[in-house]
Design an enzyme around this catalytic site. Structure first.
Site, PDB file in Angstrom:
ATOM      1  N   SER A  11     -15.925  18.260-127.831  1.00 24.52           N
ATOM      2  CA  SER A  11     -14.895  18.781-128.740  1.00 24.52           C
ATOM      3  C   SER A  11     -15.273  20.196-129.143  1.00 24.52           C
ATOM      4  O   SER A  11     -16.306  20.411-129.796  1.00 24.52           O
ATOM      5  CB  SER A  11     -14.814  17.902-129.988  1.00 24.52           C
ATOM      6  N   ASP A  38      -9.078  19.985-130.555  1.00 24.23           N
ATOM      7  CA  ASP A  38      -8.572  19.371-131.785  1.00 24.23           C
ATOM      8  C   ASP A  38      -7.587  20.297-132.475  1.00 24.23           C
ATOM      9  O   ASP A  38      -7.964  21.360-132.972  1.00 24.23           O
ATOM     10  CB  ASP A  38      -9.745  19.060-132.722  1.00 24.23           C
ATOM     11  N   MET A  71      -3.261  16.555-134.198  1.00 26.96           N
ATOM     12  CA  MET A  71      -3.281  15.973-135.547  1.00 26.96           C
ATOM     13  C   MET A  71      -2.249  16.759-136.343  1.00 26.96           C
ATOM     14  O   MET A  71      -2.590  17.547-137.238  1.00 26.96           O
ATOM     15  CB  MET A  71      -4.689  16.078-136.137  1.00 26.96           C
ATOM     16  N   ASP A 178     -13.452   8.884-130.434  1.00 28.43           N
ATOM     17  CA  ASP A 178     -13.639  10.219-131.008  1.00 28.43           C
ATOM     18  C   ASP A 178     -14.171  10.112-132.426  1.00 28.43           C
ATOM     19  O   ASP A 178     -13.521   9.530-133.295  1.00 28.43           O
ATOM     20  CB  ASP A 178     -12.265  10.924-130.994  1.00 28.43           C
ATOM     21  N   GLY A 179     -15.364  10.702-132.643  1.00 24.11           N
ATOM     22  CA  GLY A 179     -15.907  10.800-133.988  1.00 24.11           C
ATOM     23  C   GLY A 179     -17.261  10.126-134.148  1.00 24.11           C
ATOM     24  O   GLY A 179     -17.398   8.942-133.872  1.00 24.11           O
TER      25      GLY A 179
HETATM   26  C1  DX5 Z   1     -12.078  14.914-135.797  1.00 23.78           C
HETATM   27  C2  DX5 Z   1     -11.941  15.361-134.368  1.00 23.78           C
HETATM   28  C3  DX5 Z   1     -13.134  15.146-133.507  1.00 23.78           C
HETATM   29  C4  DX5 Z   1     -14.375  15.851-133.969  1.00 23.78           C
HETATM   30  C5  DX5 Z   1     -15.564  15.090-133.484  1.00 23.78           C
HETATM   31  O1  DX5 Z   1     -10.823  14.986-136.401  1.00 23.78           O
HETATM   32  O2  DX5 Z   1     -10.863  14.672-133.749  1.00 23.78           O
HETATM   33  O3  DX5 Z   1     -12.824  15.480-132.163  1.00 23.78           O
HETATM   34  O4  DX5 Z   1     -14.465  17.168-133.516  1.00 23.78           O
HETATM   35  O5  DX5 Z   1     -16.697  15.670-134.008  1.00 23.78           O
HETATM   36  P1  DX5 Z   1     -18.107  14.902-134.055  1.00 23.78           P
HETATM   37  O6  DX5 Z   1     -18.465  14.551-132.647  1.00 23.78           O
HETATM   38  O7  DX5 Z   1     -19.011  15.905-134.651  1.00 23.78           O
HETATM   39  O8  DX5 Z   1     -17.895  13.683-134.907  1.00 23.78           O
HETATM   40 ZN    ZN Z   2     -10.478  14.917-131.565  1.00 20.88          ZN
END
Ligand code: DX5
Ligand code: ZN
Length: 220
Positions: A11, A38, A71, A178-179
């Protein structure tokens, strides 16, 4: 289990925003399978990131698929611009609709892969009647809006249930998470049936010298 091969999607939210083109080149060179973008609107989520103009400018910096995570709400009006910018996969949240089936068809009408995103509190039943229309389902293992949050363990159960539902359909639908992905949580997700892992902090943390090792560590 008909899981696809595991792919890692860094990401760029955790990359150096003053040098995104270079960052995408570096992470591609380091073995990224997809580039995860994102897109946040400061309304559906409490953060504001990048729009289609930036995605279009970045597109030439990698040949890997661009996995665009929207989002934003309402979502339909923005789909054409991201399709035109060079997105390969376009995903949106069930809550961002208002018409999930219509948005899936809209994304597909541009020849793009369509994905739906499930927030941590969103039940699988939200996509029961559209699962067969999808190319990808993205399970959020944090609340959307920021990188660097802790993995929410309850989502492993959702991934496992989704793996069963996808296998029952017999379609090669990608199951992305994701996350909060790190080598430990990556293993939990892969074992539960995930086949695409998004990672921001775990890939970009520590500087470009570590990108290849960081990506490799997530493959398990
Ligand atoms: C959060 C995003 C993710 C985020 C993940 O809203 O959708 O893609 O960048 O970040 P990490 O891997 O640091 O949790
Ligand atoms: Zn994401």
């Amino acid at each position: 289990m008909s899981q696809n091969p595991v792919r890692i999607a860094p990401s760029i939210l955790s990359a150096d925003f003053s040098a995104l083109g270079h960052e995408i080149e570096a992470v591609t060179e380091a073995g990224a399978d997809w580039i995860h973008v994102d897109v946040m609107d400061g309304h559906f989520v409490p953060n504001l990131t990048i729009g289609p103009v930036v995605v279009k400018a970045l597109r030439k910096h990698s040949k890997q698929p661009f996995d665009v995570h929207l989002m934003v709400t309402p979502v339909d009006a923005l789909v054409p611009a991201f399709a035109d910018a060079g997105a390969d996969v376009i995903s949106f949240h069930t809550e961002a609709g208002p018409h999930v089936h219509r948005t899936i068809q809209l994304i597909k009408s541009f020849g793009k892969k369509a994905g739906v995103v499930l927030n941590p509190s969103t039940p699988l039943s939200a996509i029961e009647y559209v699962l067969g229309d999808l190319d990808l389902v993205l399970v959020m293992s944090v609340n959307p809006g920021f990188g660097g949050q802790a993995f929410i363990d309850s989502q492993v159960r959702k991934i496992a249930a989704l793996r069963k539902a996808i296998d029952a359909l017999g379609k090669p639908i990608d199951l992305e998470v994701d996350g909060g992905i790190n080598p430990h949580t990556a293993r939990l997700c892969i074992d539960a049936g995930a086949d695409v892992l998004v990672a921001g902090t775990a890939v970009f943390g520590g500087g470009s010298g570590g990108y290849a090792a960081n990506i490799k560590a997530l493959r398990g």
